[in-house]
Every structure is written in C-alpha cells, then in structure tokens.
Enzyme design. Structure first.
Site, mmCIF file in Angstrom:
data_model
loop_
_atom_site.group_PDB
_atom_site.id
_atom_site.type_symbol
_atom_site.label_atom_id
_atom_site.label_comp_id
_atom_site.label_asym_id
_atom_site.label_seq_id
_atom_site.Cartn_x
_atom_site.Cartn_y
_atom_site.Cartn_z
ATOM 1 N N CYS A 95 39.216 32.013 44.623
ATOM 2 C CA CYS A 95 38.637 31.617 43.335
ATOM 3 C C CYS A 95 38.905 30.116 43.247
ATOM 4 C CB CYS A 95 39.312 32.363 42.182
ATOM 5 S SG CYS A 95 39.079 34.147 42.231
ATOM 6 N N LYS B 104 43.429 23.133 43.863
ATOM 7 C CA LYS B 104 44.398 23.690 44.818
ATOM 8 C C LYS B 104 43.828 23.642 46.238
ATOM 9 C CE LYS B 104 46.390 26.436 41.112
ATOM 10 N NZ LYS B 104 45.286 26.358 40.104
ATOM 11 N N ASP C 25 30.890 36.588 45.214
ATOM 12 C CA ASP C 25 31.815 37.381 44.413
ATOM 13 C C ASP C 25 32.926 37.897 45.325
ATOM 14 O OD1 ASP C 25 33.102 39.254 42.855
ATOM 15 O OD2 ASP C 25 31.255 40.097 42.009
ATOM 16 N N CYS D 21 47.044 31.224 35.273
ATOM 17 C CA CYS D 21 47.545 30.231 34.312
ATOM 18 C C CYS D 21 47.732 30.965 32.979
ATOM 19 C CB CYS D 21 46.643 29.013 34.210
ATOM 20 S SG CYS D 21 44.940 29.351 33.788
HETATM 21 C C1 LIG Z 1 41.448 29.697 37.427
HETATM 22 S S1 LIG Z 1 39.921 29.200 38.052
HETATM 23 C C2 LIG Z 1 40.364 28.583 39.638
HETATM 24 C C3 LIG Z 1 40.961 27.188 39.633
HETATM 25 C C4 LIG Z 1 41.055 26.608 41.032
HETATM 26 N N1 LIG Z 1 41.803 27.469 41.928
HETATM 27 C C5 LIG Z 1 41.685 25.220 41.056
HETATM 28 O O1 LIG Z 1 42.864 25.084 41.334
HETATM 29 O O2 LIG Z 1 40.966 24.263 40.797
HETATM 30 C C6 LIG Z 1 39.184 30.733 38.423
HETATM 31 C C7 LIG Z 1 37.870 30.608 39.192
HETATM 32 O O3 LIG Z 1 37.492 31.930 39.593
HETATM 33 C C8 LIG Z 1 36.097 31.975 39.645
HETATM 34 N N2 LIG Z 1 35.733 33.422 39.664
HETATM 35 C C9 LIG Z 1 35.714 34.285 38.631
HETATM 36 N N3 LIG Z 1 35.357 35.522 39.046
HETATM 37 C C10 LIG Z 1 35.153 35.419 40.384
HETATM 38 C C11 LIG Z 1 34.750 36.350 41.372
HETATM 39 N N4 LIG Z 1 34.486 37.629 41.059
HETATM 40 N N5 LIG Z 1 34.614 35.926 42.654
HETATM 41 C C12 LIG Z 1 34.875 34.631 42.969
HETATM 42 N N6 LIG Z 1 35.238 33.704 42.060
HETATM 43 C C13 LIG Z 1 35.389 34.089 40.785
HETATM 44 C C14 LIG Z 1 35.659 31.210 38.431
HETATM 45 O O4 LIG Z 1 34.329 30.751 38.568
HETATM 46 C C15 LIG Z 1 36.697 30.069 38.400
HETATM 47 O O5 LIG Z 1 36.168 28.928 39.024
#
Ligand SMILES: C[S@@+](CC[C@H](N)C(=O)[O-])C[C@H]1O[C@@H](n2cnc3c(N)ncnc32)[C@H](O)[C@@H]1O
Length: 441
Positions: A255, A261, A304, A376
C-alpha cells in the site's frame, strides 16, 4: 486579496469538509492555489486547520448561542461562523477585526441577508466568551475538542495517556525531514540548514530524521528539488528500519502511495528489487514523482492487494511492507478533518479489511520471509487485535520484530504483538508496527 476574501475561502473549505464530508487534502490545495500571496495562503491554511481542529468545541459553542440548529441551506454560514469563532477564541486577531471581516465575508458569499445574524452571534461571543467557554467545558467533547466516541475509544485503549494524546491531537505537528542517505549525511544537511538560517534538530530515534525549528514550505527547504531531503514524520521513518531490507531481496510495498516509505527503503538499501503497489492511480502517480525527484527506481503497479492475480507474477517476496488503510487516528495533528470525517463504524470496517489484507499477503511471502504490518492508528482494534487474530489463524507465523536499539525510548511502547508510538506535543505521530516472520527458507 482582502482579509474578508481569505475568510470567505476558509468558510467555504470548512463547509465542504464538515457538511459535505470531503477531505481537507482534497479541498484545501486548490483553494490555496487560487491565492498568489504567501501570507494569504498561510492565513487560509491556519484558519482551516484551526477551525477543523477545534470543530467539536466550536460546534458546542454555537449550539449554546443558537435557539435552533442552522438549516441545511445555511451550511455556508456554519463554516463562516466556526472560522470566526476559531479566530476569536484561539488566534491573536483582535475580536473586532475578526467580527468585521467575517461579516464582510458573508457578503462576499452572497449572504448579505445573514450579516446581522453573524454579527450578533460573534458579538455575543465577544461579550460572554469566558462564560460560554466554561459551559462548553462541561461536556468532554467540548473540553477536549474531539467527538465523544473517539474520546471514549482512546481512553479505553490508553487509560494512562489518553489526556495527553487528546492534547497532542489539538496541537500543530512539527515538520520532520528525512535526509536522503544516498545524497547527503544528516550532519552535512544540518550544517546546510544552519547556513540557510534554519534551526534543525536530529531525531534520537530515526537515524535520518531532522526536526525543523519552524515549518516552512517544502520549496524553501535547502536541497529539496535536488532530492537531498523529504518531508516525513519521525514515526513514519521507523518503518524502513523495522523492515530491515537487504541487498538483492525482493520486496513488496503493498500500500505504497504516496511513497514516503518506498523511497526511504530505496535510499537506505538501493540494491533491493522493490515492487510498489497501490489501488489508486492518482496516488501512485505521487509515488512516481517522489521516485523521480529522489532518483530512485521501483516497479510500480496499480492494483488491489486483495487481488494479486491482476498484478503479481507469482514470484514470492522476501519482505512485505503492509502500510494498511486505517482510521488515521495517530495523525490527527496533521489531518484534523479526521475528527469530523471518521465514525466509530469506520473503525470496525477498517479492522475487518486489515485482517483480510493480512491473510492475502501472507500467501505472497517466501518461506523465511518477513512481513511488517503498519498503521497510523492508535486504536487497538486496528493494531494488536487484527495481528492477534491473524496469529490465531496462522499458528505457523512468528512474531519477528526486533527493537533492541529503540528499547529505552519512552515515546515508544511495546505491546503484545508490536510497537506503538503515540502522538506527542512536539514529537512524533502515532504509528503501530508489528513484524511477522514466516518459517522455512
Ligand atoms: C496509509 S496509506 C500508505 C502510505 C504510504 N505507505 C507512505 O508511506 O507514503 C494507505 C494506502 O493504501 C492504499 N490502498 C487502500 N486499499 C488498497 C488495496 N486494496 N490495495 C492496494 N492499495 C490499497 C491507499 O490508496 C493508500 O495510498
């Protein structure tokens, strides 16, 4: 732009967040882009953040002063009133100026008919503010400026620390930088900052972390365009260290967007083969931009995580960073709209999804591999609880996070299955990390 025009813009932003459920991240940037003067932008930003940060308290104040709730067609007036009240209660703006400019802002929003009403409400606050604030303090949601459900949840999870967490959530977060190891050292960057007349302080926990004495626009950061630094909270910077990537390993950042990160992992260990995945194409574009600015390489996929068939080539990963979608209750200082946008039901929804995602990525991990689960959030329902349930479903899984180096830090708490940082005034955001090892290999 006149002060009243900036207030009108702030009222509009607050209305779109509070009444229409839009996020500040989505609504504020275009409103800021319409202002050419940096001082106007700072004022707009501070009014929107401030009004949303204290909204539960300001709403109670309004309730005390109004005979009946505002009608839905008066949503814009609600936005303007809370911005005006925020300024009167929390900023150095003289009350008469705040009142005059809020009334003028109503005219700009074509609500000339409501100027008398706005004037009367704000003047009453000017006269009776102390007594009204005392009355507001009788209710916890007013005293702590959080929705009651969230106060209850934080108190239940952190019986010792809940008040300091709520207090930290109502403060402005410091600006943390991450120095790009490949381009500079923290020491030389601190010298560069000092040369530019900026105060910076090294983090005691994050080896690349620097706290700025005062927040500044990113473009004003020395070396930002050249990729010497990125903006990233101190707590978020711990993830790349806990993941412990090694040269040549195949890593999934499941994600990934906006890529904070991802980039940190690559800065510290450029020899890894990193797959960055995100479900959102526009957010994945931000990952691409960050990689380009920092001159780093990763394979990007939009997909996804629950449907690996659409993006996975079948080769297992040595390490997986799973920074799951969550309530974001650990980063309220930076996203005060979370107080307005989240509901208690959302937390259960996130927790269910987190369990599903954990199960799905487990199958993508190589024997002997390591999974780092990150949120978070400061709510146990999204942290130790889904990990505990996962461990029960997968008895072969082993807790695998070693944190000897950080063991003595009092801002980090160890829980049954992981590590929790709590938001603190002047310190880091609230993050949860749990490491899970797969036997074999
Ligand atoms: C907490 S943020 C990640 C922050 C990132 N790791 C960073 O450090 O910049 C969560 C991310 O998960 C993505 N996300 C949500 N559901 C998802 C899924 N089913 N598959 C892949 N990505 C997903 C969202 O679009 C979002 O960008």
């Amino acid at each position: 732009m006149s002060a009243a025009q900036v207030r009108a813009a702030a009222g509009r932003v607050v209305t779109r967040v509070a009444a229409e459920g839009r996020s500040l991240n989505e609504i504020l940037p275009p409103a800021l882009a319409r202002l050419s003067d940096q001082r106007d932008r700072s004022l707009l930003q501070s009014m929107c953040y401030g009004a949303l940060r204290f909204l539960p308290r300001l709403d109670l104040l309004l309730q005390l002063m109004l005979d009946r709730p505002l009608r839905s067609r008066d949503r814009q007036l609600h936005g303007l009133l809370v911005v005006g009240l925020y300024q009167m209660a929390y900023s150095a703006t003289p009350a008469h100026a705040a009142i005059q400019e809020t009334v003028q802002a109503a005219r700009l929003l074509r609500r000339k008919d409501a100027t008398g009403f706005i004037n009367a409400v704000l003047r009453r606050f000017q006269r009776e503010g102390d007594a009204l604030l005392q009355e507001t303090d009788r209710q916890e949601s007013g005293r702590y400026a959080h929705p009651q459900w969230l106060i209850d949840r934080i108190r239940a999870d952190w019986p010792e620390a809940w008040e300091s967490i709520l207090d930290a959530n109502n403060s402005q977060a410091p600006m943390w930088l991450r120095v790009n190891r490949r381009a500079s050292s923290r020491e030389s960057y601190l010298e560069m900052l000092a040369g530019a007349g900026r105060d910076g302080y090294p983090s005691a926990l994050a080896p690349e972390g620097v706290r700025l004495g005062e927040a500044i626009p990113v473009q004003a950061l020395p070396g930002f365009g050249e990729g010497l630094v990125s903006v990233q909270d101190e707590g978020a910077q711990l993830a790349a260290h806990f993941l412990r990537p090694r040269e040549g390993e195949r890593i999934l950042d499941a994600c990934a967007a906006p890529g904070g990160k991802t980039c940190h992992i690559l800065e510290n260990c450029p020899g890894v083969d990193l797959q960055a995945l995100d479900i959102s194409a526009p957010r994945l574009e931000q990952v691409r931009e960050n990689l380009t600015r920092l001159n780093l390489q990763a394979a990007l996929a939009c997909g996804d995580v629950l449907e690996p068939a659409s993006w996975w080539d079948g080769r297992p990963f040595d390490r997986i960073l799973l920074d799951v979608p969550c309530s974001a209750t650990g980063v309220i200082r930076r996203h005060p709209d979370i107080k307005v946008l989240r509901t208690e039901g959302d937390v259960a929804g996130f927790a269910a999804r987190q369990g599903e995602i954990l199960d799905r990525v487990w199958g993508l991990l190589a024997p002997g591999g390591f999974l780092l689960y990150v949120t978070c959030s400061i709510l146990k329902q999204e942290n130790d609880e889904p990990v505990q349930a996962f461990m029960e479903r997968h008895p072969e899984a082993k807790p695998g996070l070693k944190f000897d180096r950080l063991g003595s830090a009092d801002s980090i708490l160890q829980s049954r299955w992981g590590i929790q940082t709590l938001p603190q005034r002047g310190g880091m955001d609230g993050f949860y990390f749990s490491g899970i090892g797969k036997p074999g290999g």
